[in-house]
Structures are given as C-alpha cells and as structure tokens.
Design a protein around this motif. Structure first.
Motif, PDB file in Angstrom:
ATOM      1  N   GLN A   4       0.821  -1.209   0.000  1.00 52.66           N
ATOM      2  CA  GLN A   4       0.000   0.000   0.000  1.00 52.66           C
ATOM      3  C   GLN A   4       0.856   1.260   0.000  1.00 52.66           C
ATOM      4  O   GLN A   4       0.489   2.269  -0.591  1.00 52.66           O
ATOM      5  N   LEU A   5       2.038   1.192   0.634  1.00 52.53           N
ATOM      6  CA  LEU A   5       2.883   2.375   0.725  1.00 52.53           C
ATOM      7  C   LEU A   5       3.927   2.471  -0.393  1.00 52.53           C
ATOM      8  O   LEU A   5       4.623   3.469  -0.514  1.00 52.53           O
ATOM      9  N   CYS A   6       4.049   1.421  -1.196  1.00 53.95           N
ATOM     10  CA  CYS A   6       5.059   1.436  -2.265  1.00 53.95           C
ATOM     11  C   CYS A   6       4.685   2.501  -3.303  1.00 53.95           C
ATOM     12  O   CYS A   6       3.582   2.513  -3.817  1.00 53.95           O
ATOM     13  N   PRO A   7       5.626   3.405  -3.616  1.00 50.57           N
ATOM     14  CA  PRO A   7       5.282   4.486  -4.541  1.00 50.57           C
ATOM     15  C   PRO A   7       5.326   4.076  -6.010  1.00 50.57           C
ATOM     16  O   PRO A   7       4.947   4.847  -6.882  1.00 50.57           O
ATOM     17  N   THR A   8       5.829   2.881  -6.299  1.00 54.19           N
ATOM     18  CA  THR A   8       5.932   2.443  -7.699  1.00 54.19           C
ATOM     19  C   THR A   8       5.254   1.081  -7.845  1.00 54.19           C
ATOM     20  O   THR A   8       4.462   0.693  -6.994  1.00 54.19           O
ATOM     21  N   GLY A   9       5.606   0.371  -8.865  1.00 52.36           N
ATOM     22  CA  GLY A   9       5.016  -0.947  -9.077  1.00 52.36           C
ATOM     23  C   GLY A   9       5.900  -2.069  -8.573  1.00 52.36           C
ATOM     24  O   GLY A   9       5.715  -3.225  -8.944  1.00 52.36           O
ATOM     25  N   ALA A  10       6.892  -1.739  -7.721  1.00 51.45           N
ATOM     26  CA  ALA A  10       7.829  -2.771  -7.266  1.00 51.45           C
ATOM     27  C   ALA A  10       7.133  -3.838  -6.437  1.00 51.45           C
ATOM     28  O   ALA A  10       7.411  -5.017  -6.567  1.00 51.45           O
ATOM     29  N   LEU A  11       6.223  -3.407  -5.579  1.00 54.03           N
ATOM     30  CA  LEU A  11       5.439  -4.361  -4.795  1.00 54.03           C
ATOM     31  C   LEU A  11       3.984  -4.203  -5.213  1.00 54.03           C
ATOM     32  O   LEU A  11       3.488  -3.091  -5.328  1.00 54.03           O
ATOM     33  N   SER A  12       3.330  -5.327  -5.450  1.00 56.38           N
ATOM     34  CA  SER A  12       1.942  -5.222  -5.887  1.00 56.38           C
ATOM     35  C   SER A  12       1.147  -6.426  -5.382  1.00 56.38           C
ATOM     36  O   SER A  12       1.715  -7.386  -4.881  1.00 56.38           O
ATOM     37  N   PHE A  13      -0.180  -6.337  -5.541  1.00 57.29           N
ATOM     38  CA  PHE A  13      -1.057  -7.412  -5.056  1.00 57.29           C
ATOM     39  C   PHE A  13      -1.345  -8.415  -6.157  1.00 57.29           C
ATOM     40  O   PHE A  13      -1.605  -8.048  -7.308  1.00 57.29           O
ATOM     41  N   GLN A  14      -1.339  -9.677  -5.780  1.00 54.31           N
ATOM     42  CA  GLN A  14      -1.683 -10.738  -6.720  1.00 54.31           C
ATOM     43  C   GLN A  14      -3.075 -10.531  -7.324  1.00 54.31           C
ATOM     44  O   GLN A  14      -3.327 -10.882  -8.457  1.00 54.31           O
ATOM     45  N   THR A  15      -3.976  -9.953  -6.516  1.00 54.42           N
ATOM     46  CA  THR A  15      -5.384  -9.899  -6.927  1.00 54.42           C
ATOM     47  C   THR A  15      -5.647  -8.981  -8.109  1.00 54.42           C
ATOM     48  O   THR A  15      -6.678  -9.070  -8.751  1.00 54.42           O
ATOM     49  N   VAL A  16      -4.695  -8.049  -8.373  1.00 51.64           N
ATOM     50  CA  VAL A  16      -5.048  -6.962  -9.272  1.00 51.64           C
ATOM     51  C   VAL A  16      -4.760  -7.215 -10.740  1.00 51.64           C
ATOM     52  O   VAL A  16      -5.584  -6.942 -11.608  1.00 51.64           O
ATOM     53  N   LEU A  17      -3.588  -7.757 -11.032  1.00 46.29           N
ATOM     54  CA  LEU A  17      -3.086  -7.706 -12.403  1.00 46.29           C
ATOM     55  C   LEU A  17      -4.081  -8.254 -13.422  1.00 46.29           C
ATOM     56  O   LEU A  17      -4.669  -9.307 -13.262  1.00 46.29           O
ATOM     57  N   GLY A  18      -4.268  -7.482 -14.485  1.00 45.48           N
ATOM     58  CA  GLY A  18      -5.122  -7.918 -15.587  1.00 45.48           C
ATOM     59  C   GLY A  18      -6.610  -7.754 -15.317  1.00 45.48           C
ATOM     60  O   GLY A  18      -7.435  -8.101 -16.143  1.00 45.48           O
ATOM     61  N   ARG A  19      -6.950  -7.204 -14.150  1.00 47.07           N
ATOM     62  CA  ARG A  19      -8.391  -7.103 -13.854  1.00 47.07           C
ATOM     63  C   ARG A  19      -8.909  -5.684 -13.944  1.00 47.07           C
ATOM     64  O   ARG A  19     -10.012  -5.397 -13.509  1.00 47.07           O
ATOM     65  N   GLY A  20      -8.111  -4.808 -14.481  1.00 43.12           N
ATOM     66  CA  GLY A  20      -8.605  -3.437 -14.619  1.00 43.12           C
ATOM     67  C   GLY A  20      -7.484  -2.432 -14.546  1.00 43.12           C
ATOM     68  O   GLY A  20      -6.613  -2.553 -13.702  1.00 43.12           O
ATOM     69  N   MET A  21      -7.514  -1.454 -15.448  1.00 46.01           N
ATOM     70  CA  MET A  21      -6.527  -0.388 -15.392  1.00 46.01           C
ATOM     71  C   MET A  21      -6.877   0.505 -14.212  1.00 46.01           C
ATOM     72  O   MET A  21      -8.052   0.670 -13.874  1.00 46.01           O
ATOM     73  N   ASN A  22      -5.831   1.112 -13.624  1.00 49.26           N
ATOM     74  CA  ASN A  22      -6.064   1.881 -12.398  1.00 49.26           C
ATOM     75  C   ASN A  22      -7.122   2.962 -12.570  1.00 49.26           C
ATOM     76  O   ASN A  22      -7.892   3.234 -11.663  1.00 49.26           O
ATOM     77  N   TRP A  23      -7.169   3.590 -13.768  1.00 47.01           N
ATOM     78  CA  TRP A  23      -8.125   4.690 -13.943  1.00 47.01           C
ATOM     79  C   TRP A  23      -9.550   4.178 -14.201  1.00 47.01           C
ATOM     80  O   TRP A  23     -10.484   4.953 -14.244  1.00 47.01           O
ATOM     81  N   GLU A  24      -9.687   2.887 -14.372  1.00 46.09           N
ATOM     82  CA  GLU A  24     -11.036   2.335 -14.558  1.00 46.09           C
ATOM     83  C   GLU A  24     -11.674   1.907 -13.242  1.00 46.09           C
ATOM     84  O   GLU A  24     -12.863   1.656 -13.162  1.00 46.09           O
TER      85      GLU A  24
END
Ligand SMILES: Cc1cc2nc3c(=O)[nH]c(=O)nc-3n(C[C@H](O)[C@H](O)[C@H](O)COP(=O)(O)O)c2cc1C
Ligand code: SF4
Lengths: 350, 606
Positions: free
Chosen positions: A197-217
């Motif tokens: 949650q505090l990572c300012p870039t994409g270095a750390l991310s959640f498994q749940t997210v990828l491919g399920r929606g662009m951030n602006w959507e």
C-alpha cells in the motif's frame, strides 16, 4: 505554531521540530517527494524534496523549520535538479509503464511526467534485481521497479512491527531482502500488505489486481471490514465489470490505513458463486431453496419445541465477531427474555 | 555451525545488537572457509532476538563478510590509488599466475581465496595486501611468491608478529626537519608498556585536567585553535561545547576508521603511542561529562587493536581508567568497536549506526551526534589525531600549541606521503607545509626517472595539485581557495607514467564500491560516473561526455545526503583542469593507452 518563516514568499507558521516538508504540505504547498510518507519516519533518501533554505540546498523532509528562514521550493535550477534525479531513478531500474500494473497509480510516473523526464541513455549500468511474482499468495515483487526509497522497510518495521524487509547489498548493488535472503512467500511475512500500500511504484503489488482493470477504470467504495470488532475502514476497488479487485486501508478509520491479511485479501467470498442467496431447508436429506418466512417459521417452531420438551437452558446462542455491538445486544436480549436462558457467548476472536 | 558455538560467541560479547559486528567477526574466523552460512546467521538472529532481515542486511553491507565459502586464507589485494600507482596491477597479474585463480575464486585445494580490496592504510609501503588479518607491504613479484609459499607451509602468525615492514615506526620518515609533537614519543615509549609512557609524563595532563573546571578545558581547546583532523577541520573546542549538557549518559567516540585512500597516520599513532589516545579521550570525556568512550577502529588494523586493548587494560589496572580517576569524582572507561570493511563508516553518523549493529548508513543531520549520537545519546566524535593532540595542549597550554602553524590553522599536521618519491611515510610538520617542501625535502625528491605530474592531496575525495599549486600552504583553509582540500593529510605523488584517465577510473571505482547506496544521487551517480570514465578508458567515449561527467558530479554535490556523494566532483574537476586533453585523446578509438588497457584487463575481468 511558534515558528514563522517564508516558503515561496508566503508566511508560514509551524511547530518547532517540524520538517519544512511537513509544514509545506500542511499549508497546501506541494514539494515533490518519494521516500517520505506521512505515516513513516523521515528517510532523506530520494533527495527529490531538496529546496533552497537561505540559498543552501537542503532536503526538506529532514530539515527542521527555523525562525525567519527563507525557503524556495521551486525554481528553474531546482526543477532541473529534480529532473536529473528522476532520470537517475529511471536509468537505474527497468520501468516500462505499458506493462506495469501501477500504470496510472504511480508516484514515480507522476513526477516523471510532471518534470518532463525523457527516457534514459541506453548504455548506463543497471543491476538486475529480484523478480518474484509467484512465491507469495498475496504479494508480488519486481525489484527492477524499486527505487529503494525504503518505505516498505519502514512500513514493516514501524507500522506492522514485523521486520520482514530490510536493505541488503551496498551502493549501486543495494537491494531489498526479506528475512534471510528468502523469497517473500517463504519468509515470515504475514501478508498484511502494508508495504504494498505504501510502495510508490510498481515494485510491490497485489496478486489480486493484475489484468483485472486499469487503475483509472477502478471505482472506489469505502466500507467497514466485516471481520473483527476493530472495524477497520476499507476502500474497496471494483473494475468495469463490477468485480472487487483490491482493498486498501482507509486513513480515516480507526485502522488509519492499516489492514490485516483478512481485511486485505478476504473479500473473494463477496462475489463467489458458491455464496448462498436464499435460505435452504433440508427436506428428505437434501437442501432445498426456501423463503425467509418459511425458514424463520421453521426455526421459531423448533426453538419452541426444544424449550418445551427440555428446558430453556437446552438452548444457547453464540454470536459471531462480525456482529456489531447492537446486534450482540439484541442477541442476548432475545435469549434472555424470549428464550429464557443466560446461555450466551461470543467469539471475540477470528 | 552448531548452536553452542553461536551461543558461546554471543555470551562472550553480549546479547545486545551493538555487539553484532564482533560476534559475526568471531564466528567468521571460526569457520574453516572464512564465511558465514545462512543457517548460522538465522540461528544467530534467533538467539540474539534481532530480525533476520537485519542480520542479512548487516552482513551484506560489510565487505569482510561473505555468505558463500571462501578458503582458509583470504588474500585481499589493495587496488586503491597509492597501491595502484605503485604497481598493484603487477601484483594482481603475478598472484593470478601463481595461484591460477581470478578475484572471486578459490584455489582448488581450498587454501587461498582472492579478492580485491580498498586502501589498507599502509600506503607508504605500497603495493600491499592482506592475508586474513596479516598485512604485507612493499610487494614485488618475488616477495609475493615467498609470502604465499610461507602460508602454504605454516600456521598464520598473530597481528604483532606479521608484516614487520608495515609496523608504525617503520612508516615514519626520519632525518628530515620536522616538528615532532604527536610523533615525539614514537620509539621512546613502548606501546606495550604503559609505564614507559607514564615515565615520559603520560597522564599528567589528565591529572591536571581533573583539577580544572570543565568549561575551562573546553576554552583552552578553543583557544588553541585545534581543528578536527578527520577531514572536515571543524574546531574541536567548539564541537565539545555543542554536546548537550545534563544528567544523561554521554559518549566520547574516537573515529579510527581511517579509510581515506592514502591515509595511514591514525594507524601509526595507535600502534606507537596508544596510551596517548587513551589519555586524550579521558580528558575529552571529563570535559563533556561523558563516562564511556568508544574507539571505532577498522577491523583490518589488527596490530592497532591489540596494542590499544593492551593500553586500555593497563590504564584500567593503573587507575587511569575506571572509577574515580586520580581520586576525583570522574569515572571513565574505554571500549573498542571494530569495523567490518566500509569506508563510509568513517562518516561520523554512519559510524554510529555501525556501532549500534546496523548497516553503515549515514544519518541526516541535524540532529548532530553531539545531541543525538550513539544509542540516541549525546556523543562527541573526533578523529584519532585530534584527540591525541589534546593532552599536550592541556599540559603545555594553548599558546604553546599555537606557536606553530598558521593563524586560522594551528599546531602540527601529520602528512601521509606515498607515491613516486624517494621516501614515503609519515611526517609531522607545522600546519601549512607546501607541496614543494614535502616532496623535495621530506620525500627526498622524485624517484629516479620519475618526473612530477600531479599530486592528489586529501585522499580519493581530494583534488589534484599541479606545478602551479606547489607553493600554497597545505593547511585547512588555503587549499579550499584553489578548489582542493587538505582532507586527512594525504600527499600522493604521481609521475609521468600515470594516465589521468586510468587514475580517475580507480577513484570512481572506489566511490562506486564505497557508496552506501542509501540516497539516489550517490548510489546511481557513483555508478554512472564510474561507467562514464570507463568509457574513456575503453576509448568509447565522446568529448561531450567530459561535461556530462562534471554535470553529474555537481548534481551529486548539491543533493547527496552525506559528504561521500559530495566528494567525487573535486577529483573530477581538478583532474580535468590539468588533463582535459588526455580525456579528449581517449575519445579517439585508435589512441593506445597501455595504462588503461592494463587496468581494464586486471581489475575488470569479472
Ligand atoms: C565518507 C567519509 C569518510 C570519512 N572517514 C573518516 C575517517 O576514516 N576518519 C576520520 O577521523 N574521519 C572521517 N570522516 C570525517 C568524519 O565524518 C568526522 O568529520 C570526523 O571524524 C570528525 O572528527 P574531527 O573533528 O576530529 O576531524 C569521514 C567522512 C566521510 C564523509
Ligand atoms: S551520499 Fe552516498 S554514502 Fe552518503 S548517504 Fe548518500 S548513498 Fe550513502
């Protein structure tokens, strides 16, 4: 508010001991920063928040306010310096927003855009760092997008107090380690996700997210966690199809933005197709759909029967920790005055 | 490594995190192949109750440690500037052929492991190497062969007996007109016998100080004009007066990390007159009301460590340390903390982090150590040479101290001579000696066949001086007017055979290797600068790269967190002042430079 000084020609009042950056942010003056985060102690690593204090270069996140100082947060030279620092960060890592799940929700990207940073020269040295997208069920790590700001290290140490992350290596070979050079999935990480949650870039991310929606959507909806009695406030994000994709701690709740593994990841049941949508009544050994009236009638008559045949004390109620105080109150009132027993308990744990 | 060995090491030093360095050093020396395996580290973390990640990060920071097997003997060959100029490449080539291994490899029989290393602090006897903890200097291919043969046959000797050519007193230039104050006792006092120091009036100054007012001592130090000898030249008395007052624990910290390439003065002082450091620290302790002193010393300085420990033990036994010294109410004791191979740990706040068992990341200032230092308590950090000047000032007075040197820069200075002169070693001269005087008189002129090309003064973080600056006084203030610095007092002299591009390559490889990696401009900048100058060495650069290099170094100067990242600009700008045309020549792919080629094939093979 006992110190007065000037930022960009404006008179500012601040507390003794406050940093220039904090005082500026509180007064609506934005100074670029990447390693600083309001929830963490200051680091002074990214150097983006460098300002001129009486003409001298100082990192505003670590420089305390002082009476009468004259701070310039933005001029052509500072802007050039920030641009060069951002170029260094881009050159050091492997940043391709096109393929990054943080695209559109990345502090580095924002600043690079704001400062007109161009792609770095190709022949500059890079150190390939760890990419581990699979070992953990919750967290993905692509350190080639890491800017070594240290927010994850401090998030784990200062907020979760679990000390899984630290820096290893030195100089241009510095990188992150979890525990004893382990993969994050093999480490003692409890997957609270605070570092992500505090990572300012994409270095750390959640498994749940990828491919399920662009951030602006993604659409954001705030809610209260249904798990335990703390009642953490959560921002749930849904994608275009209305599916929940991620949960972020909301800063206004009692959790102040922090979540545990259940609040963070335990929302898949909401949209599970295994979820019950009507009451079921077992008839001839098989569950069959019923209406609420049918189900409640059945329960009421069975309760009555047991109370009649055995005694009120043959019944007891056990409330879930997910219930609110009000629901718990109703539950005990019902058991005591309608059923007539003091057999009540509550699982204040989950 | 089994659990009992680990817990024994912990019990020996203490369970607190601040002892991590010593415990790890002990465990590594107990391992047969000079390394620390991750199981041992995990077990240690568990037993000491520190996060595993903290132990992992710590071990990975310091070059002395390795988590994969090395060999019985680890050979570290210095490639810093002094050794480089004096032929380190030949030594590398020779050792690779003797052992048939490259740096980062072990011999098949598991006896030798080869590494490159940065300055070992014996620059007057360059080129040098260290085998485990034994330092050997004056290496030649023949000598190297013999040393290696000896190690094959015998058990390692202890720090006292090994490498006689690097012993302190052998590294002092004799027979030239010097003003010996700090060096006065060398050869007169037996470093292993405190009585010989006492017989020369040792600890009289401490006794005198204890009869004085704390503030008066600080005033005398202020009045003497003594300025820090660690590089920054901050007035010592002023620094003492900034230490927070009150009932809390306070510390005196002696910075004996001496890692600036070309510097070896502190080592000689500690080896030859360790008792004077003990006395200086005790006086400082009294003045700032501290009851504990720490000496943070490079782990490579075995002989200094042994002798200091002996001096401390003897002082304790004689009552010069401990409770109620000289019957006063003042109690003071000194402990040694060792470094693990990191130049940046000489930076005072990085040093404090290292002392606390943490990675040697410099802290931002303010708060300064005098307010928030070791364990968050007020701490006064001074260099060895600074603290050792204290007893004589107390004894003989500020006016006496000021009687030599320049107005703003009083007393004597130890200059560390290395490079292509007839004599190399340590000299003590009044502050403000000139380069000409140092080379001609004390260095005995340039070596036969050598012609002066430039001198780097102040270490790798210092600047180049050409003929035009031969006559400026090398004190703290004057060099700055010319864009150079005295730093720690290094005078490294290069002759016509030194290629400026190749020389700068070594300097920038040093900075990349030693950057802590915490802040962006230095972490990325040192790596970029190193790559850029390597492009010149490979003759792949273009002329515009010269200004790009300066631009980058200037950004680093403006934005870096600590002085390490602010340093490279000075050697870059000053070397370009004299040798820009050499860099331009190196842009031509057909230009041949044997110096650069040789460096690229010996140091950059892996
Ligand atoms: C990268 C770096 C390395 C340093 N190394 C040393 C050192 O080895 N010894 C030393 O005394 N000071 C060193 N210093 C300077 C110290 O930070 C500090 O200024 C000094 O110890 C203060 O003592 P003084 O006032 O007596 O000189 C170093 C500074 C930097 C930035
Ligand atoms: S300037 Fe270099 S050594 Fe100093 S804090 Fe920054 S990265 Fe570390």
């Amino acid at each position: 508010m006992n110190i007065e000084f000037i930022i960009d020609g404006k008179l500012i009042r601040a507390h003794k001991g406050q940093s220039i950056l904090k005082a500026a942010l509180l007064n609506g003056i934005d100074i670029p920063h990447l390693c600083y985060h309001e929830k963490l102690s200051a680091t002074g690593a990214c150097r983006l928040c460098i300002v001129k204090v009486n003409g001298m270069y100082k990192a505003s996140c670590t420089e305390p306010v002082a009476e009468g100082i004259d701070v310039v947060t933005y001029d052509e030279e500072l802007s050039m310096m920030r641009k060069e620092l951002l170029e260094m960060l881009l050159a050091e890592g492997d940043h391709n927003c096109l393929y990054c799940h943080s695209n559109g929700n990345c502090e580095l990207q924002n600043y690079c855009y704001q400062y007109n940073v161009e792609p770095p020269a190709k022949d500059l040295p890079k150190n390939i760092r760890e990419v581990d997208l699979t070992s953990s069920q919750g967290i993905k790590r692509d350190e080639n997008k890491c800017i070594l700001c240290g927010r994850c290290v401090k998030a784990c140490a200062e907020i979760q107090v679990n000390f899984v992350w630290d820096f290893a290596g030195r100089g241009s070979h510095a990188h992150l380690t979890s525990d004893m050079y382990e993969k994050i999935g093999d480490s003692s990480c409890i997957q609270c996700g605070t570092c992500v949650q505090l990572c300012p870039t994409g270095a750390l991310s959640f498994q749940t997210v990828l491919g399920r929606g662009m951030n602006w959507e993604l659409k954001k909806e705030s809610s209260i966690c249904i798990y335990c009695g703390v009642g953490c406030k959560i921002d749930f994000y849904t994608n275009k199809e209305g599916k929940l994709v991620k949960a972020m701690g909301n800063d206004e709740g009692p959790n102040k933005g922090h979540l545990c593994v259940k609040g963070r990841f335990g929302f898949d049941f909401v949209q599970s197709n295994k979820r019950l949508t009507t009451p079921l009544i077992k008839k001839n050994g098989k569950f069959e759909k019923a209406t609420w009236d049918e189900a409640l009638d059945l329960v009421a008559s069975k309760f009555g029967e047991i109370k009649e045949k055995s005694s009120p004390d043959a019944l007891m109620a056990f409330a879930s920790a997910k219930c609110t105080n009000e629901e718990n109150y109703l539950m005990q009132k019902f058991m005591r005055s309608v059923i007539g027993t003091n057999n009540i308990d509550h699982c204040a744990r989950l | 490594m089994n659990k009992e060995i680990i817990s024994k090491a912990i019990n020996k030093y203490g369970r607190e995190r601040e002892h991590l360095m010593n415990i790890l050093r002990e465990l590594e020396s107990l391992s047969e192949d000079n390394y620390l395996d991750v199981e041992t580290l995990s077990e240690l973390a568990e037993q000491m109750n520190i996060p595993k990640s903290a132990v992992a990060g710590f071990v990975d920071f310091y070059t002395m440690f390795k988590t994969t097997p090395r060999a019985k003997y680890v050979i570290r060959i210095c490639k810093s500037t002094s050794c480089h100029i004096m032929g380190a490449r030949t030594i590398f080539e020779e050792i690779e052929s003797i052992l048939d291994i490259k740096p980062g490899e072990a011999t098949r029989d598991g006896i030798f492991y080869l590494e490159t290393c940065q300055c070992l602090g014996v620059c007057s006897v360059a080129p040098a190497m260290m085998i485990n903890y034994d330092i050997h200097g004056n290496l030649t291919p023949e000598r190297l062969k013999k040393i290696i043969d000896d190690y094959r046959k015998k058990e390692p000797v202890d720090g006292e007996a090994c490498g006689p050519e690097v012993e302190g007193k052998k590294c002092i230039i004799e027979g030239t007109p010097q003003t010996k104050r700090l060096l006065e006792n060398v050869g007169v006092v037996n470093p292993l016998e405190i009585d010989t120091y006492v017989a020369k009036g040792g600890f009289d100054a401490l006794k005198k100080a204890l009869g004085m007012d704390r503030g008066d001592i600080i005033d005398i130090i202020k009045d003497s004009g003594l300025r820090g000898r660690g590089g920054a030249g901050f007035p010592a008395g002023m620094k003492w007066s900034f230490v927070t007052k009150g009932d809390m624990q306070k510390y005196v910290i002696c910075n004996a990390d001496e890692g600036e390439p070309g510097t070896f003065k502190d080592r000689i002082l500690m080896e030859e007159n360790p008792q004077a450091l003990v006395e200086g620290m005790a006086i400082c302790g009294y003045a700032i009301d501290a009851s504990i002193g720490y000496i943070y010393i490079r782990g490579e300085f075995r002989r200094s460590i042994i002798r200091l420990q002996k001096a401390i033990d003897q002082a304790r036994a004689k009552g010069y340390l401990g409770k109620n010294i000289f019957g006063s109410s003042f109690s003071f004791d000194i402990f040694i903390k060792e470094g693990g191979g990191a130049y940046v740990c000489g930076e005072e706040t990085s040093l404090i982090n290292s002392m606390e068992g943490k990675r040697g990341y410099p802290r931002f200032k303010p708060p300064f150590p005098g307010v928030t230092g070791f364990m968050g308590k007020p701490s006064n950090v001074n260099n060895v040479e600074t603290l050792m000047s204290v007893p004589m000032i107390i004894e003989k007075g500020a006016d006496w101290y000021k009687s030599v040197g320049l107005a703003g820069c009083t007393g004597t200075k130890l200059y560390c001579l290395s490079g292509k002169m007839n004599r190399t070693g340590l000299v003590e001269l009044p502050m403000g000696a000139t380069l000409r005087e140092i080379i001609d008189i004390h260095g005995g002129g340039m070596k036969c066949g050598s012609k002066f090309k430039f001198a780097q003064v102040g270490g790798s973080a210092g600047g180049m001086l050409g003929e035009d600056l031969m006559d400026i006084p090398l004190d703290i203030d004057n060099p700055m007017k010319h864009g150079v610095t005295l730093g720690s007092g290094v005078v490294l002299v290069a002759d016509q055979n030194t290629c400026p591009v190749d020389f700068l390559l070594q300097i920038l490889s040093f900075f990349e290797h030693e950057s802590c990696g915490q802040c962006v401009p230095c972490r990325v900048g040192t790596s970029h600068l190193h790559a850029m100058v390597k492009k010149f060495a490979e003759r792949k650069a273009s002329i515009s790269d010269i200004d790009l290099m300066i631009k980058k170094a200037e950004l680093m100067k403006k934005t870096s967190l600590c002085a390490l990242g602010q340093s490279p600009v000075m050697p870059i700008v000053t070397i370009l002042k004299y040798f820009r045309s050499d860099f331009e020549k190196h842009c031509d792919p057909s230009h041949r430079c044997p110096e650069c080629e040789s460096s690229l094939t010996t140091y950059y093979i892996f």
